[in-house]
Motif scaffolding. Structure first.
Motif, mmCIF file in Angstrom:
data_model
loop_
_atom_site.group_PDB
_atom_site.id
_atom_site.type_symbol
_atom_site.label_atom_id
_atom_site.label_comp_id
_atom_site.label_asym_id
_atom_site.label_seq_id
_atom_site.Cartn_x
_atom_site.Cartn_y
_atom_site.Cartn_z
ATOM 1 N N MET A 275 -36.755 -5.001 -8.732
ATOM 2 C CA MET A 275 -35.812 -6.114 -8.589
ATOM 3 C C MET A 275 -35.255 -6.123 -7.157
ATOM 4 O O MET A 275 -34.766 -5.115 -6.668
ATOM 5 N N ASN A 276 -35.361 -7.250 -6.487
ATOM 6 C CA ASN A 276 -34.907 -7.339 -5.106
ATOM 7 C C ASN A 276 -33.389 -7.314 -5.012
ATOM 8 O O ASN A 276 -32.689 -7.858 -5.862
ATOM 9 N N LYS A 277 -32.898 -6.698 -3.943
ATOM 10 C CA LYS A 277 -31.464 -6.506 -3.773
ATOM 11 C C LYS A 277 -30.973 -7.114 -2.471
ATOM 12 O O LYS A 277 -31.756 -7.386 -1.555
ATOM 13 N N ASN A 278 -29.653 -7.316 -2.418
ATOM 14 C CA ASN A 278 -28.993 -7.749 -1.190
ATOM 15 C C ASN A 278 -28.404 -6.518 -0.518
ATOM 16 O O ASN A 278 -27.619 -5.786 -1.130
ATOM 17 N N ILE A 279 -28.766 -6.306 0.736
ATOM 18 C CA ILE A 279 -28.428 -5.059 1.413
ATOM 19 C C ILE A 279 -27.776 -5.345 2.755
ATOM 20 O O ILE A 279 -28.315 -6.111 3.562
ATOM 21 N N VAL A 280 -26.622 -4.734 3.003
ATOM 22 C CA VAL A 280 -25.962 -4.818 4.300
ATOM 23 C C VAL A 280 -26.223 -3.518 5.051
ATOM 24 O O VAL A 280 -26.001 -2.427 4.517
ATOM 25 N N ILE A 281 -26.696 -3.636 6.286
ATOM 26 C CA ILE A 281 -26.941 -2.465 7.138
ATOM 27 C C ILE A 281 -26.264 -2.696 8.478
ATOM 28 O O ILE A 281 -26.416 -3.768 9.081
ATOM 29 N N THR A 282 -25.532 -1.705 8.957
ATOM 30 C CA THR A 282 -24.919 -1.810 10.277
ATOM 31 C C THR A 282 -25.760 -1.059 11.311
ATOM 32 O O THR A 282 -26.526 -0.157 10.972
ATOM 33 N N GLY A 283 -25.613 -1.458 12.562
ATOM 34 C CA GLY A 283 -26.322 -0.775 13.638
ATOM 35 C C GLY A 283 -27.816 -1.004 13.595
ATOM 36 O O GLY A 283 -28.609 -0.067 13.616
ATOM 37 N N THR A 284 -28.221 -2.261 13.554
ATOM 38 C CA THR A 284 -29.637 -2.599 13.335
ATOM 39 C C THR A 284 -30.383 -2.997 14.604
ATOM 40 O O THR A 284 -31.529 -3.440 14.534
ATOM 41 N N SER A 285 -29.758 -2.864 15.763
ATOM 42 C CA SER A 285 -30.417 -3.337 16.990
ATOM 43 C C SER A 285 -31.466 -2.362 17.506
ATOM 44 O O SER A 285 -32.317 -2.738 18.319
ATOM 45 N N ARG A 286 -31.419 -1.108 17.042
ATOM 46 C CA ARG A 286 -32.371 -0.113 17.547
ATOM 47 C C ARG A 286 -32.452 1.058 16.566
ATOM 48 O O ARG A 286 -31.706 1.141 15.606
ATOM 49 N N GLY A 287 -33.384 1.951 16.844
ATOM 50 C CA GLY A 287 -33.466 3.221 16.120
ATOM 51 C C GLY A 287 -33.637 3.088 14.621
ATOM 52 O O GLY A 287 -34.365 2.227 14.116
ATOM 53 N N ILE A 288 -32.950 3.964 13.900
ATOM 54 C CA ILE A 288 -33.074 4.045 12.445
ATOM 55 C C ILE A 288 -32.684 2.724 11.780
ATOM 56 O O ILE A 288 -33.357 2.247 10.863
ATOM 57 N N GLY A 289 -31.587 2.115 12.224
ATOM 58 C CA GLY A 289 -31.110 0.883 11.600
ATOM 59 C C GLY A 289 -32.114 -0.249 11.684
ATOM 60 O O GLY A 289 -32.319 -0.998 10.727
ATOM 61 N N PHE A 290 -32.754 -0.373 12.843
ATOM 62 C CA PHE A 290 -33.769 -1.407 13.041
ATOM 63 C C PHE A 290 -34.950 -1.189 12.095
ATOM 64 O O PHE A 290 -35.412 -2.125 11.419
ATOM 65 N N GLU A 291 -35.444 0.049 12.040
ATOM 66 C CA GLU A 291 -36.584 0.367 11.173
ATOM 67 C C GLU A 291 -36.220 0.194 9.706
ATOM 68 O O GLU A 291 -37.026 -0.300 8.897
ATOM 69 N N LEU A 292 -35.003 0.561 9.343
ATOM 70 C CA LEU A 292 -34.561 0.459 7.950
ATOM 71 C C LEU A 292 -34.474 -0.998 7.506
ATOM 72 O O LEU A 292 -34.912 -1.353 6.404
ATOM 73 N N ALA A 293 -33.929 -1.834 8.369
ATOM 74 C CA ALA A 293 -33.822 -3.265 8.054
ATOM 75 C C ALA A 293 -35.208 -3.865 7.832
ATOM 76 O O ALA A 293 -35.426 -4.631 6.880
ATOM 77 N N ARG A 294 -36.140 -3.501 8.691
ATOM 78 C CA ARG A 294 -37.496 -4.031 8.560
ATOM 79 C C ARG A 294 -38.169 -3.531 7.281
ATOM 80 O O ARG A 294 -38.869 -4.294 6.593
#
Length: 227
Positions: free
Chosen positions: A1-20
């Protein structure tokens, strides 16, 4: 089931990869970062970038209002953004401590407060801490502000897990060891970490989706090396 997810710090590094990662698996990702361009450049239908200043109270209020207007609920909140100052303790200023704590502690508390009404039963709040914030772990000179702030977020998460257990919202912390990111290079120039940003993002991805079934108010040490 797809979810709505908020992630901070997404411009680089772990946050960027996690968002993708989340977006590629069909989840709706609300990506918060001061610089929204890297996420925007992916042009992914499941990525929703918001440029926001986590250190600005009004900016956080405005962005959370926009999020709530577009999304009925938030299933997962990942506090990934981090600030680091690396300098000898005697040279640390009040402004240095303020800068680090504003991102690593105060914004985490405020964003959680603002989004809690939208987090349903079964929701999961994951804070990314550091091995430097673990009591008894090896400490490194120059990181007094950073590591102490990462210790603070651990205690805050434990308290929130207790306070919101009747609502069945889980709060957990991942204390990361060395990951090859821009921030690591700032703290330990030239050091080669055994873990890439993508590898760590894959671990966080799985934990954020399922960790609340097994943990609440817990700190997991995710580290295979020192630092």
């Amino acid at each position: 089931m797809n979810k709505n997810i908020v992630i901070t710090g997404t411009s680089r590094g772990i946050g960027f990869e996690l968002a993708r990662l989340f977006a590629d698996q069909g989840h709706q990702v609300i990506a918060l970062s001061r610089n929204a361009d890297p996420i925007r450049a992916l042009d992914h239908p499941n990525l929703h970038p918001f440029a926001t200043d986590l250190t600005n109270e009004q900016s956080l209020k405005e962005v959370t209002q926009q999020i709530k207007a577009q999304f009925e609920h938030i299933d997962i909140l990942v506090h990934n953004a981090g600030a680091l100052v690396n300098k000898p303790f005697e040279e640390l200023t009040q402004a240095d401590f303020q800068k680090v704590y504003q991102v690593n502690v105060f914004s985490v508390a405020q964003l959680t407060q603002l989004l809690l009404p939208a987090i349903p039963k079964g929701g999961h709040v994951v804070s990314i801490s550091s091995m430097g914030g673990i009591q008894g772990s090896m400490k490194f000179p120059g990181l007094a502000a950073y590591s102490s702030s990462k210790g603070a977020i651990i205690t805050l998460s434990e308290l929130l897990a207790e306070e919101y257990k009747e609502q069945q919202i889980a709060f957990n912390v991942l204390a990361l060891g060395a990951v090859q990111t821009e921030m690591l290079e700032e703290a330990f120039p030239g050091y080669q970490a055994p873990t890439t940003a993508l590898q760590m993002a894959e671990y966080i991805y799985n934990f954020a989706l399922t960790g609340q079934q097994y943990y609440n108010g817990k700190v997991l040490q995710v580290s295979s090396s020192t630092p």
